[in-house]
Design a protein around this motif. Structure first.
Motif, PDB file in Angstrom:
ATOM      1  N   GLY A  45     -11.890  -1.612 -64.408  1.00 28.28           N
ATOM      2  CA  GLY A  45     -10.708  -1.532 -65.371  1.00 28.28           C
ATOM      3  C   GLY A  45     -10.103  -0.264 -65.188  1.00 28.28           C
ATOM      4  N   ILE A  46      -8.480  -0.381 -65.133  1.00 28.42           N
ATOM      5  CA  ILE A  46      -7.814   0.798 -64.812  1.00 28.42           C
ATOM      6  C   ILE A  46      -6.696   0.735 -65.747  1.00 28.42           C
ATOM      7  CG2 ILE A  46      -8.459   1.165 -62.266  1.00 28.42           C
ATOM      8  CD1 ILE A  46      -5.533   0.111 -61.793  1.00 28.42           C
ATOM      9  N   ASP A  47      -6.228   2.195 -66.190  1.00 26.71           N
ATOM     10  CA  ASP A  47      -5.015   2.450 -66.811  1.00 26.71           C
ATOM     11  C   ASP A  47      -3.790   2.181 -65.783  1.00 26.71           C
ATOM     12  OD1 ASP A  47      -2.788   3.339 -67.986  1.00 26.71           O
ATOM     13  OD2 ASP A  47      -3.998   5.172 -69.207  1.00 26.71           O
ATOM     14  N   ALA A  64      -4.755   6.757 -61.480  1.00 21.47           N
ATOM     15  CA  ALA A  64      -4.747   5.205 -61.266  1.00 21.47           C
ATOM     16  C   ALA A  64      -3.432   4.854 -61.718  1.00 21.47           C
ATOM     17  CB  ALA A  64      -5.804   4.524 -62.161  1.00 21.47           C
ATOM     18  N   TYR A  65      -2.716   3.760 -61.126  1.00 25.52           N
ATOM     19  CA  TYR A  65      -1.519   3.365 -61.538  1.00 25.52           C
ATOM     20  C   TYR A  65      -1.421   2.118 -60.405  1.00 25.52           C
ATOM     21  CZ  TYR A  65      -0.052   6.107 -57.142  1.00 25.52           C
ATOM     22  OH  TYR A  65      -0.021   6.635 -56.062  1.00 25.52           O
ATOM     23  N   PRO A 115      -5.864  -4.020 -64.173  1.00 23.82           N
ATOM     24  CA  PRO A 115      -5.019  -3.074 -64.971  1.00 23.82           C
ATOM     25  C   PRO A 115      -5.445  -3.600 -66.480  1.00 23.82           C
ATOM     26  CG  PRO A 115      -3.652  -3.902 -63.425  1.00 23.82           C
ATOM     27  CD  PRO A 115      -5.016  -4.469 -63.045  1.00 23.82           C
ATOM     28  N   THR A 116      -5.716  -2.667 -67.247  1.00 26.42           N
ATOM     29  CA  THR A 116      -6.264  -2.832 -68.653  1.00 26.42           C
ATOM     30  C   THR A 116      -5.526  -1.764 -69.674  1.00 26.42           C
ATOM     31  OG1 THR A 116      -8.268  -3.578 -67.868  1.00 26.42           O
ATOM     32  CG2 THR A 116      -8.151  -3.247 -70.129  1.00 26.42           C
ATOM     33  N   ILE A 151      -9.828  -0.366 -73.582  1.00 26.28           N
ATOM     34  CA  ILE A 151     -10.552  -0.692 -72.233  1.00 26.28           C
ATOM     35  C   ILE A 151     -12.039  -0.755 -72.647  1.00 26.28           C
ATOM     36  CG2 ILE A 151     -10.606   1.758 -71.541  1.00 26.28           C
ATOM     37  CD1 ILE A 151      -9.587   0.749 -68.737  1.00 26.28           C
ATOM     38  N   ILE A 152     -12.496   0.192 -73.588  1.00 31.61           N
ATOM     39  CA  ILE A 152     -13.843   0.267 -73.832  1.00 31.61           C
ATOM     40  C   ILE A 152     -14.598  -0.991 -74.528  1.00 31.61           C
ATOM     41  CG2 ILE A 152     -15.571   1.479 -75.382  1.00 31.61           C
ATOM     42  CD1 ILE A 152     -14.419   4.204 -74.271  1.00 31.61           C
TER      43      ILE A 152
END
Length: 256
Positions: free
Chosen positions: A38-40, A47-48, A78-79, A84-85
């Protein structure tokens, strides 16, 4: 004659069985396990989503290298950062490699890999502003923060709850906070110093008013408690890449 025929049949059966088992083993060897990271989607340089719509950034490339080295597949999803947690613990993703800070609060609900990067918080203001790190976080000024970040938590816990006269406006992404800052809707914005540096290089009209930290601000990968197999894979992978030339190559590429 019958005996020879029996021998031939037995040999044929053995060979067939060996080929069958071999095919199964080869198939198993080719089936790599896939983990979802999971990435921002708006946290450069870690991260992008790039101009082609693909996940990119330092953490994305490091995880890709680790996956190849350790023999698994990875998908970057993407999250929303503020969820995200919970998304991780709901098993919709398998781990978080996206500039995730280590905190005691988060450690109660997730596990962490070894840390791999140290950072500070930075206050960014407009280029014509006379605010500094003290006046920008007091005096009734409004600071923009990204929802769910350690910077937002610090302002809430260390300043607002202790009576400091500062207003906090929360955004889904730091980019939205920067837009409001440039348009004069807020007075400053807070984010990790590496991202602030990237933002200032990309957007004219900004400057850094100061940085601060306790010396314990670190990034690590987050995963569900009890996921020992994945924890070991990621830790071993991090150890390998951090001792390889690829590590410094990626740090130079992303300016961290």
């Amino acid at each position: 004659m019958k005996r020879n025929k029996s021998i031939v049949v037995n040999i044929f059966m053995v060979l067939t069985f060996a080929l069958l088992i071999g095919g199964i083993l080869i198939g198993q060897a080719q089936e790599k396990k896939t983990y979802i990271n999971g990435i921002d989607p708006d946290f450069p340089p870690f991260a992008y989503i790039d101009k082609e719509g693909n996940p990119a950034g330092f953490d994305v490339e490091v995880v890709n290298w680790i996956a190849k080295e350790m023999g698994f597949e990875v998908k970057h999803q993407p999250t929303a950062w503020d969820t995200i947690i919970p998304t991780l613990n709901a098993k919709k993703i398998d781990f978080i490699a996206s500039g995730l800070s280590v905190t005691a609060e988060r450690a109660q609900v997730i596990a962490y890999t070894m840390p791999y990067y140290e950072h500070k918080w930075a206050l960014v203001v407009r280029e014509d502003s006379d605010l500094n790190i003290v006046t920008g976080l007091s005096g009734g000024h409004t600071v923009g923060v990204q929802r769910g970040t350690t910077g937002a938590n610090w302002i809430e816990d260390s300043l607002i709850k202790n009576g400091v006269d500062v207003k906090m406006k929360v955004y889904d992404t730091f980019t939205l906070a920067i837009e409001d800052l440039l348009n004069g809707r807020i007075d400053s914005a807070v984010q990790d110093d590496t991202m602030v540096k990237q933002i200032m290089e990309a957007r004219p009209g900004l400057k850094e008013a100061g940085t601060w930290g306790t010396g314990e601000e670190r990034y690590a990968y987050g995963l569900r408690k009890g996921d020992t197999e994945l924890l070991n894979l990621l830790n071993e992978g991090l150890t390998k890449i951090m001792s390889s030339p690829k590590w410094n190559e990626l740090k130079a590429k992303y300016g961290i």
